[in-house]
Design a protein around this motif. Structure first.
Motif, PDB file in Angstrom:
ATOM      1  N   ASN A  97       0.826  -1.210   0.000  1.00 21.43           N
ATOM      2  CA  ASN A  97       0.000   0.000   0.000  1.00 21.43           C
ATOM      3  C   ASN A  97       0.857   1.256   0.000  1.00 21.43           C
ATOM      4  OD1 ASN A  97      -2.360  -1.466   0.027  1.00 21.43           O
ATOM      5  ND2 ASN A  97      -2.558  -1.442   2.246  1.00 21.43           N
ATOM      6  N   THR A  98       1.969   1.221   0.719  1.00 16.98           N
ATOM      7  CA  THR A  98       2.876   2.370   0.740  1.00 16.98           C
ATOM      8  C   THR A  98       3.449   2.607  -0.650  1.00 16.98           C
ATOM      9  OG1 THR A  98       3.449   2.027   3.063  1.00 16.98           O
ATOM     10  CG2 THR A  98       5.028   3.266   1.732  1.00 16.98           C
ATOM     11  N   VAL A  99       3.893   1.544  -1.296  1.00 11.79           N
ATOM     12  CA  VAL A  99       4.454   1.660  -2.646  1.00 11.79           C
ATOM     13  C   VAL A  99       3.401   2.230  -3.595  1.00 11.79           C
ATOM     14  CG1 VAL A  99       5.394   0.392  -4.616  1.00 11.79           C
ATOM     15  CG2 VAL A  99       6.134  -0.200  -2.295  1.00 11.79           C
ATOM     16  N   ALA A 100       2.183   1.716  -3.543  1.00 15.77           N
ATOM     17  CA  ALA A 100       1.114   2.194  -4.427  1.00 15.77           C
ATOM     18  C   ALA A 100       0.819   3.677  -4.157  1.00 15.77           C
ATOM     19  CB  ALA A 100      -0.143   1.357  -4.232  1.00 15.77           C
ATOM     20  N   LYS A 101       0.793   4.058  -2.900  1.00 10.70           N
ATOM     21  CA  LYS A 101       0.537   5.452  -2.532  1.00 10.70           C
ATOM     22  C   LYS A 101       1.650   6.353  -3.067  1.00 10.70           C
ATOM     23  CE  LYS A 101       1.237   7.037   1.625  1.00 10.70           C
ATOM     24  NZ  LYS A 101       1.178   7.261   3.073  1.00 10.70           N
ATOM     25  N   TRP A 102       2.892   5.923  -2.920  1.00 13.57           N
ATOM     26  CA  TRP A 102       4.020   6.704  -3.425  1.00 13.57           C
ATOM     27  C   TRP A 102       3.942   6.859  -4.941  1.00 13.57           C
ATOM     28  CZ3 TRP A 102       8.735   4.116  -0.568  1.00 13.57           C
ATOM     29  CH2 TRP A 102       8.748   4.520   0.773  1.00 13.57           C
ATOM     30  N   LYS A 103       3.636   5.768  -5.633  1.00 12.90           N
ATOM     31  CA  LYS A 103       3.570   5.825  -7.090  1.00 12.90           C
ATOM     32  C   LYS A 103       2.486   6.806  -7.543  1.00 12.90           C
ATOM     33  CE  LYS A 103       3.952   2.034  -9.502  1.00 12.90           C
ATOM     34  NZ  LYS A 103       3.849   0.630  -9.934  1.00 12.90           N
ATOM     35  N   LYS A 104       1.365   6.799  -6.860  1.00 11.72           N
ATOM     36  CA  LYS A 104       0.269   7.700  -7.215  1.00 11.72           C
ATOM     37  C   LYS A 104       0.671   9.156  -6.946  1.00 11.72           C
ATOM     38  CE  LYS A 104      -4.613   8.522  -6.309  1.00 11.72           C
ATOM     39  NZ  LYS A 104      -5.791   8.113  -5.540  1.00 11.72           N
ATOM     40  N   HIS A 105       1.298   9.377  -5.804  1.00  9.78           N
ATOM     41  CA  HIS A 105       1.662  10.731  -5.397  1.00  9.78           C
ATOM     42  C   HIS A 105       2.812  11.303  -6.226  1.00  9.78           C
ATOM     43  CE1 HIS A 105       3.409  13.893  -2.791  1.00  9.78           C
ATOM     44  NE2 HIS A 105       2.143  14.134  -2.521  1.00  9.78           N
ATOM     45  N   PHE A 106       3.785  10.461  -6.572  1.00 10.55           N
ATOM     46  CA  PHE A 106       4.986  10.922  -7.256  1.00 10.55           C
ATOM     47  C   PHE A 106       5.039  10.517  -8.732  1.00 10.55           C
ATOM     48  CE2 PHE A 106       6.312  10.683  -2.787  1.00 10.55           C
ATOM     49  CZ  PHE A 106       6.792  11.969  -2.617  1.00 10.55           C
ATOM     50  N   LYS A 107       3.898  10.190  -9.327  1.00 10.62           N
ATOM     51  CA  LYS A 107       3.896   9.634 -10.685  1.00 10.62           C
ATOM     52  C   LYS A 107       4.530  10.555 -11.714  1.00 10.62           C
ATOM     53  CE  LYS A 107      -0.864  10.969 -11.602  1.00 10.62           C
ATOM     54  NZ  LYS A 107      -2.197  10.473 -11.724  1.00 10.62           N
ATOM     55  N   ASN A 108       4.481  11.844 -11.525  1.00 10.71           N
ATOM     56  CA  ASN A 108       5.037  12.772 -12.508  1.00 10.71           C
ATOM     57  C   ASN A 108       6.438  13.256 -12.161  1.00 10.71           C
ATOM     58  OD1 ASN A 108       2.684  12.690 -14.026  1.00 10.71           O
ATOM     59  ND2 ASN A 108       1.731  14.249 -12.752  1.00 10.71           N
ATOM     60  N   LYS A 109       6.992  12.794 -11.041  1.00  9.33           N
ATOM     61  CA  LYS A 109       8.262  13.345 -10.592  1.00  9.33           C
ATOM     62  C   LYS A 109       9.470  12.465 -10.861  1.00  9.33           C
ATOM     63  CE  LYS A 109       6.656  16.455  -7.113  1.00  9.33           C
ATOM     64  NZ  LYS A 109       6.948  17.060  -5.847  1.00  9.33           N
ATOM     65  N   HIS A 110       9.305  11.179 -11.015  1.00 10.90           N
ATOM     66  CA  HIS A 110      10.506  10.361 -11.215  1.00 10.90           C
ATOM     67  C   HIS A 110      10.829  10.231 -12.693  1.00 10.90           C
ATOM     68  CE1 HIS A 110       7.187   7.560 -11.109  1.00 10.90           C
ATOM     69  NE2 HIS A 110       7.922   6.672 -11.718  1.00 10.90           N
ATOM     70  N   LEU A 111      12.091   9.896 -12.964  1.00  8.94           N
ATOM     71  CA  LEU A 111      12.620   9.960 -14.317  1.00  8.94           C
ATOM     72  C   LEU A 111      12.280   8.745 -15.167  1.00  8.94           C
ATOM     73  CD1 LEU A 111      16.164  11.204 -13.273  1.00  8.94           C
ATOM     74  CD2 LEU A 111      14.254  12.584 -14.093  1.00  8.94           C
ATOM     75  N   HIS A 112      12.204   7.575 -14.564  1.00 13.63           N
ATOM     76  CA  HIS A 112      11.993   6.349 -15.321  1.00 13.63           C
ATOM     77  C   HIS A 112      10.522   5.957 -15.276  1.00 13.63           C
ATOM     78  CE1 HIS A 112      16.187   6.372 -14.146  1.00 13.63           C
ATOM     79  NE2 HIS A 112      16.409   5.735 -15.272  1.00 13.63           N
ATOM     80  N   PRO A 113      10.006   5.385 -16.345  1.00 15.35           N
ATOM     81  CA  PRO A 113       8.606   4.950 -16.339  1.00 15.35           C
ATOM     82  C   PRO A 113       8.418   3.817 -15.328  1.00 15.35           C
ATOM     83  CG  PRO A 113       9.734   4.163 -18.307  1.00 15.35           C
ATOM     84  CD  PRO A 113      10.695   5.065 -17.594  1.00 15.35           C
ATOM     85  N   VAL A 114       7.302   3.843 -14.649  1.00 12.92           N
ATOM     86  CA  VAL A 114       7.010   2.831 -13.644  1.00 12.92           C
ATOM     87  C   VAL A 114       6.172   1.737 -14.262  1.00 12.92           C
ATOM     88  CG1 VAL A 114       5.893   2.391 -11.438  1.00 12.92           C
ATOM     89  CG2 VAL A 114       7.154   4.499 -11.776  1.00 12.92           C
ATOM     90  N   LYS A 115       6.564   0.507 -14.063  1.00 17.39           N
ATOM     91  CA  LYS A 115       5.842  -0.649 -14.574  1.00 17.39           C
ATOM     92  C   LYS A 115       4.552  -0.825 -13.773  1.00 17.39           C
ATOM     93  CE  LYS A 115       6.484  -5.603 -14.842  1.00 17.39           C
ATOM     94  NZ  LYS A 115       7.384  -6.696 -14.535  1.00 17.39           N
ATOM     95  N   ALA A 116       3.442  -0.938 -14.441  1.00 17.43           N
ATOM     96  CA  ALA A 116       2.156  -1.113 -13.754  1.00 17.43           C
ATOM     97  C   ALA A 116       2.082  -2.497 -13.152  1.00 17.43           C
ATOM     98  CB  ALA A 116       1.009  -0.905 -14.741  1.00 17.43           C
ATOM     99  N   ASN A 117       1.365  -2.593 -12.053  1.00 15.44           N
ATOM    100  CA  ASN A 117       1.199  -3.886 -11.363  1.00 15.44           C
ATOM    101  C   ASN A 117       0.124  -4.711 -11.997  1.00 15.44           C
ATOM    102  OD1 ASN A 117       2.774  -4.920  -9.432  1.00 15.44           O
ATOM    103  ND2 ASN A 117       1.341  -4.508  -7.746  1.00 15.44           N
TER     104      ASN A 117
END
Length: 117
Positions: A97-117
């Protein structure tokens, strides 16, 4: 008022000098970095103190906090290593849940594309 970060370099230098001088060489690559991240602090703890019992690990995990740069570093690690949320959570001892929350909150800030679960 912004809180300043502890001087981890000085803290760990003192711990190594006083408690375990034999681990100085193993810790020096981390301590010689320009900036020491929260993940570096976790690595230093593992090198110096080793793995604790399960109860201590649970207690320590509940009291960890991550700054934005560390969260982005963790999310980049996920993308670079093609991990799903569960694999990332297990690797860093986080909840999914923490990882999912972080991905949602920071989706536009990290440099590499995030693989969807």
């Amino acid at each position: 008022m912004e809180r300043s970060q502890p001087n981890y370099r000085l803290i760990y230098h003192d711990i190594i000098s006083i408690k375990c001088p034999g681990k100085k060489e193993e810790c020096s690559p981390i301590l010689n970095k320009k900036e020491i991240s929260i993940l570096d602090v976790i690595k230093l703890n593992m090198i110096i103190f080793g793995i604790n019992d399960k109860e201590t690990q649970i207690f320590n995990q509940k009291h960890r906090s991550y700054d934005e740069s560390t969260i982005l570093e963790i999310l980049d690690y996920q993308a670079k290593n093609n991990l799903n949320n569960t694999q990332l959570a297990n690797h860093f001892k986080l909840s999914r849940n923490t990882v999912a929350k972080w991905k949602k909150h920071f989706k536009n800030k990290h440099l590499h594309p995030v693989k969807a679960n």
